[in-house]
Enzyme design. Structure first.
Site, PDB file in Angstrom:
ATOM      1  CE  LYS A 129       8.486   6.555   0.579  1.00  0.00           C
ATOM      2  NZ  LYS A 129       7.595   5.703   1.383  1.00  0.00           N
ATOM      3  CG  ASN A 130      10.623   2.723   1.106  1.00  0.00           C
ATOM      4  OD1 ASN A 130       9.777   3.458   1.623  1.00  0.00           O
ATOM      5  ND2 ASN A 130      10.512   2.265  -0.134  1.00  0.00           N
ATOM      6  CB  CYS A 176       0.477   4.033  -2.236  1.00  0.00           C
ATOM      7  SG  CYS A 176       1.547   5.441  -2.459  1.00  0.00           S
ATOM      8  NE  ARG A 208       0.727  -1.099   0.600  1.00  0.00           N
ATOM      9  CZ  ARG A 208       1.540  -0.051   0.532  1.00  0.00           C
ATOM     10  NH1 ARG A 208       1.077   1.114   0.182  1.00  0.00           N
ATOM     11  NH2 ARG A 208       2.817  -0.174   0.831  1.00  0.00           N
ATOM     12  CG  ASP A 264       8.449   1.181  -4.106  1.00  0.00           C
ATOM     13  OD1 ASP A 264       7.256   0.841  -4.156  1.00  0.00           O
ATOM     14  OD2 ASP A 264       9.048   1.442  -3.046  1.00  0.00           O
ATOM     15  NE  ARG A 303       3.314   9.675   1.506  1.00  0.00           N
ATOM     16  CZ  ARG A 303       3.429   8.547   0.818  1.00  0.00           C
ATOM     17  NH1 ARG A 303       2.871   8.423  -0.350  1.00  0.00           N
ATOM     18  NH2 ARG A 303       4.077   7.535   1.314  1.00  0.00           N
TER      19      ARG A 303
HETATM   20  C1  UD1 Z   1       6.358  -3.109  -0.399  1.00  0.00           C
HETATM   21  C2  UD1 Z   1       7.551  -3.585  -1.194  1.00  0.00           C
HETATM   22  C3  UD1 Z   1       8.694  -2.693  -0.824  1.00  0.00           C
HETATM   23  C4  UD1 Z   1       8.294  -1.247  -1.112  1.00  0.00           C
HETATM   24  C5  UD1 Z   1       6.996  -0.873  -0.396  1.00  0.00           C
HETATM   25  C6  UD1 Z   1       6.461   0.510  -0.757  1.00  0.00           C
HETATM   26  C7  UD1 Z   1       8.105  -5.857  -1.857  1.00  0.00           C
HETATM   27  C8  UD1 Z   1       8.227  -7.275  -1.435  1.00  0.00           C
HETATM   28  N1  UD1 Z   1       7.777  -4.980  -0.899  1.00  0.00           N
HETATM   29  O1  UD1 Z   1       6.681  -3.194   0.976  1.00  0.00           O
HETATM   30  O2  UD1 Z   1       9.852  -3.048  -1.540  1.00  0.00           O
HETATM   31  O3  UD1 Z   1       9.287  -0.374  -0.749  1.00  0.00           O
HETATM   32  O4  UD1 Z   1       5.999  -1.802  -0.728  1.00  0.00           O
HETATM   33  O5  UD1 Z   1       5.880   0.532  -2.023  1.00  0.00           O
HETATM   34  O6  UD1 Z   1       8.319  -5.533  -2.999  1.00  0.00           O
HETATM   35  N2  UD1 Z   1       1.146  -8.803   2.522  1.00  0.00           N
HETATM   36  C9  UD1 Z   1       0.182  -9.571   3.125  1.00  0.00           C
HETATM   37  N3  UD1 Z   1       0.105  -9.554   4.496  1.00  0.00           N
HETATM   38  C10 UD1 Z   1       0.957  -8.822   5.270  1.00  0.00           C
HETATM   39  C11 UD1 Z   1       1.944  -8.042   4.642  1.00  0.00           C
HETATM   40  C12 UD1 Z   1       2.003  -8.042   3.251  1.00  0.00           C
HETATM   41  O7  UD1 Z   1      -0.609 -10.233   2.459  1.00  0.00           O
HETATM   42  O8  UD1 Z   1       0.834  -8.861   6.499  1.00  0.00           O
HETATM   43  C13 UD1 Z   1       1.224  -8.759   1.032  1.00  0.00           C
HETATM   44  C14 UD1 Z   1       0.852  -7.368   0.507  1.00  0.00           C
HETATM   45  O9  UD1 Z   1      -0.534  -7.216   0.345  1.00  0.00           O
HETATM   46  C15 UD1 Z   1       1.599  -7.314  -0.793  1.00  0.00           C
HETATM   47  C16 UD1 Z   1       2.864  -8.105  -0.498  1.00  0.00           C
HETATM   48  O10 UD1 Z   1       2.558  -8.951   0.627  1.00  0.00           O
HETATM   49  O11 UD1 Z   1       0.879  -7.963  -1.817  1.00  0.00           O
HETATM   50  C17 UD1 Z   1       4.085  -7.207  -0.218  1.00  0.00           C
HETATM   51  O12 UD1 Z   1       3.935  -6.651   1.009  1.00  0.00           O
HETATM   52  P1  UD1 Z   1       5.101  -5.993   1.855  1.00  0.00           P
HETATM   53  O13 UD1 Z   1       6.449  -6.354   1.372  1.00  0.00           O
HETATM   54  O14 UD1 Z   1       4.766  -6.194   3.276  1.00  0.00           O
HETATM   55  O15 UD1 Z   1       4.783  -4.501   1.530  1.00  0.00           O
HETATM   56  P2  UD1 Z   1       5.515  -3.307   2.048  1.00  0.00           P
HETATM   57  O16 UD1 Z   1       6.198  -3.560   3.334  1.00  0.00           O
HETATM   58  O17 UD1 Z   1       4.550  -2.181   1.931  1.00  0.00           O
END
Ligand code: UD1
Length: 426
Positions: A22-23, A116, A121, A305, A397
Site C-alpha cells: 500500500k505504502n 490515522c 502529523r 506500522d 484500507r
Molecule cells: C510514517 C512512517 C512510515 C509509515 C507511515 C504510515 C516512519 C519514519 N514513517 O510515514 O514508515 O508507513 O507513517 O503509518 O516511520 N513529521 C513532522 N513534520 C512533517 C512530516 C513529519 O514533524 O512535515 C513528523 C511526524 O509527525 C512523525 C514523524 O515526523 O512524528 C514521521 O513522519 P513521516 O515519516 O513523515 O510520516 P509518514 O510519511 O506518515
C-alpha cells in the site's frame, strides 16, 4: 461497519502470497501525474485507499481504474489542479498530490490530508522544502495553495527522515530546474520503489535507499509500466498472526530484508524462521517468550506500522515487554481495546509495558485505526472463544482480504462487510 467474528486458538498452517505494498502504491499513483503519460501498475493491492487515490486522479481529469491487481492511469489530459476536501480527507497519502500537482501544473490547491489519528502529523517539512524550491505557499485554515512558475533544484536537509516529505520533495524535484539534493532523507523501501518508478518515467535519480538522494529534472517518456513491491507490513502482520495462533505459514513473494527487524524480534521470542529466496516460513509452537524491549525507529529500524501487531502477538508471551514508540505520539490506541481481552498493558507517554498473560478471552472490540485494527485480529487469533471486532472500514484500507487469507490458513473468521468507509484514517 464491518463486523469480524473470530474464534481463536486455531493453528495457522499453509502458504499464502503476500499482497503488494500500500505504502509503495499510493505515492506512485500520485507520481503518475508528473508527466502526461500512460502508466500500468502491477501487483497493486485492492484496498479502499487505492480507490481513494483513483477517485482523486479521475477528479483531476485522468483516466484511472483498477482491474484485479492492475491499475491503469492515463494522465495525458489533466483538467484541474484542485482537490476538494472530501477527497483529501479520505487518507494521509493524498498529501503526495501536493508535490505531484505542483510539478505538473505549477499549482496545487488542496486541504490538509486525513490519516490515522496517530498524533499531530504536521506537514511543515513538506511545505518548507517546497518553499526552498521556489514555491509560494499560502495556508488558509486547513487549505493550502501552492504555486510555482518554475521550481528550482537546491539542497534540502531534513531534520527528521520523514517518509512523506522525502517523497513529496522527490516528486516536485522532477520538474525543477537543476538538481535537488535531499540530505537526511528517509531510507524506507517505498522510497526506493518511488525512485524506480520515476526512473522508469525518465527521471535521473541516485541515492534512493540512502540518506542522500539526488534528483535531476527530466525528459518524460510517454508510457511506463511498473511492478509494486511486496508489502512488508502485511508480511509482518501475517507473521504476528502465526506467532499469536501458533502453526507454520509460508509467506511467498516477499523481500525478507525489508522486514528483517520484525523477523529478528519474533525469532528472539522463539519463532523459527526459514528463508529461501523470496519465501519466508514462520513456525510458532508453545508459548513465546518476551523480547524484553524493542523500539520503533526510521528504516532500517523497527517499523512503527508493525508495532501494534507485534504488541498483540506478545500479549501471551512469558515475561514483561517494554515498547518505546519513537515515531508517533499516539500509537498505542489499540491498548485499551486489547485490555478487554484480558491483556495486561500499561502505557505512559510513548512507553508501553506488557506483562504476558497465560490466556486471553474473546470480547467485543472496536478497531481504532488501520494497524490498530490489525492488532485486534492478531490478538483474537490467540484468544479463547469468540472476539467480535467492529470496524468502520479501517482494516480494508490497508489489507487485501485479510479475513480470506487467514481463513485459507485455517483461521475461523466470519467477516461481514458493510459499505461504509472509515472517516479520515491513514
Ligand atoms: C510514517 C512512517 C512510515 C509509515 C507511515 C504510515 C516512519 C519514519 N514513517 O510515514 O514508515 O508507513 O507513517 O503509518 O516511520 N513529521 C513532522 N513534520 C512533517 C512530516 C513529519 O514533524 O512535515 C513528523 C511526524 O509527525 C512523525 C514523524 O515526523 O512524528 C514521521 O513522519 P513521516 O515519516 O513523515 O510520516 P509518514 O510519511 O506518515
Amino acid at each position: 461497519m464491518d463486523i469480524w467474528r473470530i474464534t481463536g486458538e486455531r493453528k495457522l498452517e499453509g502458504s499464502c502470497t503476500v499482497q503488494g505494498s500500500k505504502n509503495a502504491t499510493l505515492p506512485v499513483m500520485a507520481a503518475s501525474l508528473i508527466c502526461p503519460a500512460g502508466t500500468e501498475l502491477f501487483n497493486v493491492p485492492q484496498l479502499s485507499d487505492v480507490d481513494s487515490a483513483l477517485r482523486i486522479l479521475r477528479h483531476l481529469g485522468c483516466r484511472a481504474y483498477q482491474q484485479g491487481n492492475s491499475v491503469y492511469i492515463d494522465s495525458t489530459a489533466i483538467s484541474d489542479s484542485t482537490i476538494p476536501e472530501h477527497l483529501m480527507e479520505e487518507m494521509r497519502s493524498s498529501v503526495f498530490f501536493l508535490g505531484a500537482l505542483t510539478a505538473r501544473c505549477g499549482e496545487a490547491r488542496l486541504s490538509l490530508p486525513g490519516g490515522c489519528r496517530l498524533g499531530k502529523r504536521p506537514i511543515d517539512l513538506h511545505l518548507d522544502a517546497l518553499r526552498r524550491m521556489g514555491a509560494e505557499i499560502e495556508e488558509n485554515g486547513g487549505e493550502i495553495l501552492c504555486r510555482a512558475r518554475q521550481l528550482t533544484g537546491c539542497e534540502i536537509t531534513l531534520g527528521f527522515p520523514s517518509v512523506g516529505a522525502t517523497e513529496n520533495i522527490m516528486l516536485a524535484a522532477c520538474a525543477a530546474k537543476g538538481s535537488t539534493v535531499i540530505r537526511g532523507a528517509a531510507r524506507e523501501p517505498e522510497i526506493s520503489a518511488l525512485s524506480d518508478y520515476l526512473i522508469s518515467l525518465g527521471a535521473e535519480i541516485t541515492g534512493a535507499g540512502t540518506s542522500s538522494i539526488t534528483i535531476e529534472g527530466f525528459k518524460p517518456r510517454k508510457q511506463t509500466h511498473f511492478r509494486i513491491i511486496s508489502d512488508r507490513i502485511a508480511a509482518s502482520t501475517l507473521m504476528c498472526c502465526t506467532a499469536a495462533a501458533g502453526g507454520r505459514v509460508e509467506l511467498r513473494d516477499v523481500v525478507p530484508e525489508h522486514f528483517s527487524t520484525v523477523t529478528d524480534v519474533l525469532a528472539g521470542c522463539g519463532c523459527d524462521m526459514i528463508r529461501t529466496g523470496d519465501t519466508l516460513t514462520v513456525s510458532a509452537g508453545g508459548r513465546l517468550s518476551s523480547p524484553g524491549y524493542f523500539s520503533t525507529e526510521p528504516y532500517p529500524g523497527f517499523p512503527t506500522d508493525a508495532q501494534p501487531v507485534l504488541m498483540a502477538a506478545l500479549l501471551k508471551a512469558s515475561g514483561t515487554t517494554y515498547i518505546r514508540e519513537k515515531i508517533f505520539e499516539n500509537r498505542f490506541r489499540q491498548a485499551a481495546e486489547l485490555r478487554k481481552l484480558g491483556a495486561d498493558i500499561e502505557t505512559d507517554g510513548n512507553l508501553a509495558c506488557i506483562k504476558g498473560r497465560e490466556r486471553l478471552y474473546g470480547s467485543r472490540l472496536e478497531a481504532t485505526d488501520l494497524r490498530g485494527g490489525a492488532s485486534m485480529v492478531v490478538a483474537a487469533l490467540g484468544a479463547e472463544g469468540e472476539t467480535v471486532i467492529c470496524d468502520s472500514g479501517h482494516i480494508s484500507r490497508g489489507y487485501e482480504e485479510l479475513d480470506k487469507v487467514l481463513c485459507s490458513l485455517g483461521a475461523d473468521i466470519k467477516a461481514t462487510p458493510h459499505n461504509t468507509s472509515a472517516a479520515a484514517d491513514g
